[in-house]
Write an enzyme that holds these catalytic residues in place. Structure first.
Site, short mmCIF file in Angstrom:
data_model
loop_
_atom_site.label_atom_id
_atom_site.label_comp_id
_atom_site.label_asym_id
_atom_site.label_seq_id
_atom_site.Cartn_x
_atom_site.Cartn_y
_atom_site.Cartn_z
N LYS A 21 -0.95 6.76 5.90
CA LYS A 21 0.49 6.89 5.67
C LYS A 21 0.77 7.77 4.45
O LYS A 21 1.62 8.65 4.50
CB LYS A 21 1.08 5.48 5.47
CG LYS A 21 2.56 5.44 5.22
CD LYS A 21 3.10 4.05 5.50
CE LYS A 21 3.12 3.13 4.31
NZ LYS A 21 4.06 3.52 3.25
N SER A 22 0.05 7.54 3.36
CA SER A 22 0.31 8.33 2.13
C SER A 22 0.04 9.81 2.37
O SER A 22 0.81 10.68 1.96
CB SER A 22 -0.58 7.84 0.99
OG SER A 22 -0.17 6.59 0.55
N ARG A 26 2.81 13.28 2.68
CA ARG A 26 2.58 14.49 1.89
C ARG A 26 2.34 15.69 2.79
O ARG A 26 2.79 16.81 2.49
CB ARG A 26 1.41 14.26 0.93
CG ARG A 26 1.80 13.31 -0.22
CD ARG A 26 0.60 12.69 -0.88
NE ARG A 26 0.96 11.91 -2.07
CZ ARG A 26 1.43 10.66 -2.05
NH1 ARG A 26 1.59 10.02 -0.90
NH2 ARG A 26 1.73 10.04 -3.18
N ARG A 125 14.83 -1.40 -5.30
CA ARG A 125 13.61 -0.97 -6.00
C ARG A 125 13.92 0.04 -7.12
O ARG A 125 14.88 0.79 -7.03
CB ARG A 125 12.61 -0.40 -4.98
CG ARG A 125 12.21 -1.46 -3.96
CD ARG A 125 11.29 -0.92 -2.90
NE ARG A 125 10.05 -0.45 -3.45
CZ ARG A 125 9.11 0.18 -2.74
NH1 ARG A 125 9.30 0.39 -1.46
NH2 ARG A 125 8.01 0.58 -3.32
N SER A 168 1.88 5.27 -10.97
CA SER A 168 2.57 5.37 -9.67
C SER A 168 2.32 6.73 -9.06
O SER A 168 2.72 7.76 -9.59
CB SER A 168 4.07 5.15 -9.84
OG SER A 168 4.73 5.57 -8.65
N ASP A 318 -1.88 -1.95 -2.63
CA ASP A 318 -1.31 -2.41 -1.36
C ASP A 318 -2.18 -3.47 -0.69
O ASP A 318 -1.76 -4.09 0.30
CB ASP A 318 -1.11 -1.22 -0.41
CG ASP A 318 0.01 -0.30 -0.91
OD1 ASP A 318 0.83 -0.75 -1.73
OD2 ASP A 318 0.04 0.88 -0.51
N ARG A 391 3.31 -5.23 4.80
CA ARG A 391 1.98 -5.61 4.31
C ARG A 391 1.84 -7.13 4.17
O ARG A 391 0.77 -7.69 4.39
CB ARG A 391 1.67 -4.91 2.99
CG ARG A 391 1.69 -3.39 3.14
CD ARG A 391 0.73 -2.67 2.25
NE ARG A 391 0.98 -1.24 2.31
CZ ARG A 391 0.48 -0.42 3.24
NH1 ARG A 391 -0.34 -0.89 4.16
NH2 ARG A 391 0.77 0.87 3.23
C1 S3P Z 1 2.10 5.25 -2.36
C2 S3P Z 1 1.89 4.80 -3.62
C3 S3P Z 1 1.93 3.37 -3.99
C4 S3P Z 1 1.81 2.46 -2.79
C5 S3P Z 1 2.67 2.91 -1.65
C6 S3P Z 1 2.32 4.33 -1.24
C7 S3P Z 1 2.07 6.70 -2.14
O1 S3P Z 1 3.15 3.13 -4.66
O2 S3P Z 1 2.13 1.14 -3.14
O3 S3P Z 1 2.48 2.06 -0.55
O4 S3P Z 1 1.93 7.15 -0.99
O5 S3P Z 1 2.18 7.45 -3.12
P1 S3P Z 1 3.27 3.45 -6.23
O6 S3P Z 1 2.63 4.73 -6.45
O7 S3P Z 1 4.71 3.48 -6.56
O8 S3P Z 1 2.52 2.32 -6.86
#
Ligand code: S3P
Length: 431
Positions: A21-22, A26, A125, A168, A318, A391
């Site tokens: 997903k991350s 991107r 958030r 983060s 996560d 999650r």
């Molecule tokens: C993510 C970063 C994390 C993670 C999120 C996905 C990302 O959050 O908890 O599920 O893709 O950059 P933070 O970077 O705010 O901790």
């Protein structure tokens, strides 16, 4: 929507998890900044990534799916001319913090006003953490009392040297996407290392970026935009694979392989923690560019309690709910600290997790920055509320597999955010 999960059988065979997903978020964003159409293979098929695609569509991007298999999509992505006026200036990030924060960074250099909004969870958030550095770079950014919606009026940006108050990757990524459009060098320092996908992908694309565990610098790439077109295969999502991994590390008789999964060190803190607890896990790393990829093998063992804190927290952020679930089956008291960030995720994960695990009979103590779980306990059937948090819902599902009775999980629809095929994958492995 409620989902019942019965006591599990051993997990056997091979899991190929959905696309990461991350990396998928991107990949879509960077493709939208490319000069020519890009090819992205193995994109995650969850709702969060579709949300990023939808926002980019509003801005003028096009995505054409050429092939779809369980958990993964191949597509051709047509970029955006970031100078053009889009049809709308309201972008809907739904439940996705990554969409909202990364997009804010990408838009910080665009001389127009955009508002990015989200659902009730996202509106609760913290967003000042991304607004502040973008303001320091020269964008006009406002939030509503520190939360979404966030409004970005982009402009001429200058590089900054910024220390993140909390580790983060979303905020770091936003600053790097803004830095691509800024004059001068930008450096981001973190107290602890967060996931490094943005810097890896930018470096792979030829951007002048250097990084270490807690620092990243990007040189002026003013003439570097648009980015070159690319053809990327997204690795499997370690965070999605983590549910089966934890279940197989505990359920007697399991023998699980996970293939084509991302093994990026900044994501695999869960493996270090489980090994510390006594788990038998082997990683076979195969490919490194731009993302490490490989296979992971796991067999069940008796687990011992451990202390989880410090450097490993962002690398397992996560997966911490899963550690709490595993801790119910480990000998002794597992303590998770330095994890106040868990309270700012899609739900207050410390509170929601503690309540659900207690309802299943677990012994849980809650702290402001974490929790302690004592074991081993025989988990029992209960109705538990995931608060619609994907999650937490899937962590409760793993608890259901480990329990002696059926567990009913409320808010199951949340699982579509990151892992729509979770139940299919788990039931195939239990056959
Ligand atoms: C993510 C970063 C994390 C993670 C999120 C996905 C990302 O959050 O908890 O599920 O893709 O950059 P933070 O970077 O705010 O901790």
């Amino acid at each position: 929507m409620n989902q019942k999960i019965g006591p599990g059988r051993p997990l056997k065979g091979t899991l190929v998890p959905p696309g990461d997903k991350s990396v998928s978020h991107r990949a879509l964003l960077l493709a939208s900044m490319a000069s020519d159409p890009c090819v992205i293979k193995g994109l995650a098929d969850g709702e969060d990534v579709e949300t990023t695609a939808n926002c980019l569509r509003v801005l003028g991007a096009s995505f054409e799916v050429s092939h779809q298999s369980r958990g993964r999509k191949d597509l051709r992505a047509g970029g955006i001319s970031w100078q053009l006026s889009p049809a709308e200036n309201l972008l809907q990030a739904e439940n996705s913090g990554t969409t909202m924060r990364l997009l804010a960074g990408a838009l910080a250099g665009v001389p127009q006003r955009f508002t990015i909004d989200g659902d009730a969870s996202l509106r609760s958030r913290p967003m000042e953490r991304v607004a502040e550095p973008l303001r320091l770079m020269g964008a006009d950014v406002s939030t509503e009392a520190g939360k979404a919606p966030i409004t970005v009026a982009g402009g001429d940006l200058s590089g900054i040297h910024y220390e993140l108050p909390v580790a983060s990757a979303q905020v770091k990524g936003a600053i790097l996407l803004a830095a691509l459009q800024a004059e001068g060098r930008t450096t981001v320092d973190e107290l602890l290392p967060s996931r490094d996908h943005t810097e890896r992908l930018l470096s792979w694309l030829g951007v002048d970026v250097t990084w270490g565990p807690t620092t990243v610098s990007i040189e002026e790439t003013f003439d570097g935009l648009p980015l070159p077109a690319f053809d990327l295969t997204v690795p499997g999502d370690f965070s999605s694979a983590a549910y089966a991994l934890v279940a197989a590390a505990i359920l007697e008789g399991s023998e699980l392989s996970i293939d084509l999964v991302g093994t990026n060190f900044s994501r695999t803190g869960l493996i270090d923690i489980l090994r510390e607890m006594g788990a038998a896990i082997v990683i076979d790393q195969q490919l490194e560019d731009p993302e490490p990829l490989g296979s992971i093998y796991v067999r069940p063992r008796k687990l011992q309690a451990t202390i989880v804190s410090g450097e490993v927290i962002p690398r397992a952020i996560d997966e911490l709910p899963l550690i709490a679930v595993a801790a119910t089956q480990a000998e002794g008291t597992t303590v998770i600290r330095d994890a106040a960030e868990l309270r700012t995720k899609e739900s207050d994960r410390v509170a929601v997790l503690s309540k659900g695990l207690r309802a299943m009979g677990a012994e849980v103590e809650e702290f402001t920055d974490g929790l302690a779980v004592s074991g081993p306990v025989a988990l029992r059937g209960a109705v538990v509320d995931s608060a619609g948090d994907h999650r937490i819902a899937m962590a409760f599902a793993v608890a259901g597999l480990l329990a002696g009775e059926e567990v009913e999980i409320e808010g199951w629809e949340g699982t579509r955010i990151s892992y729509p095929s979770f139940l299919d994958d788990i039931s195939e492995l239990m056959q």
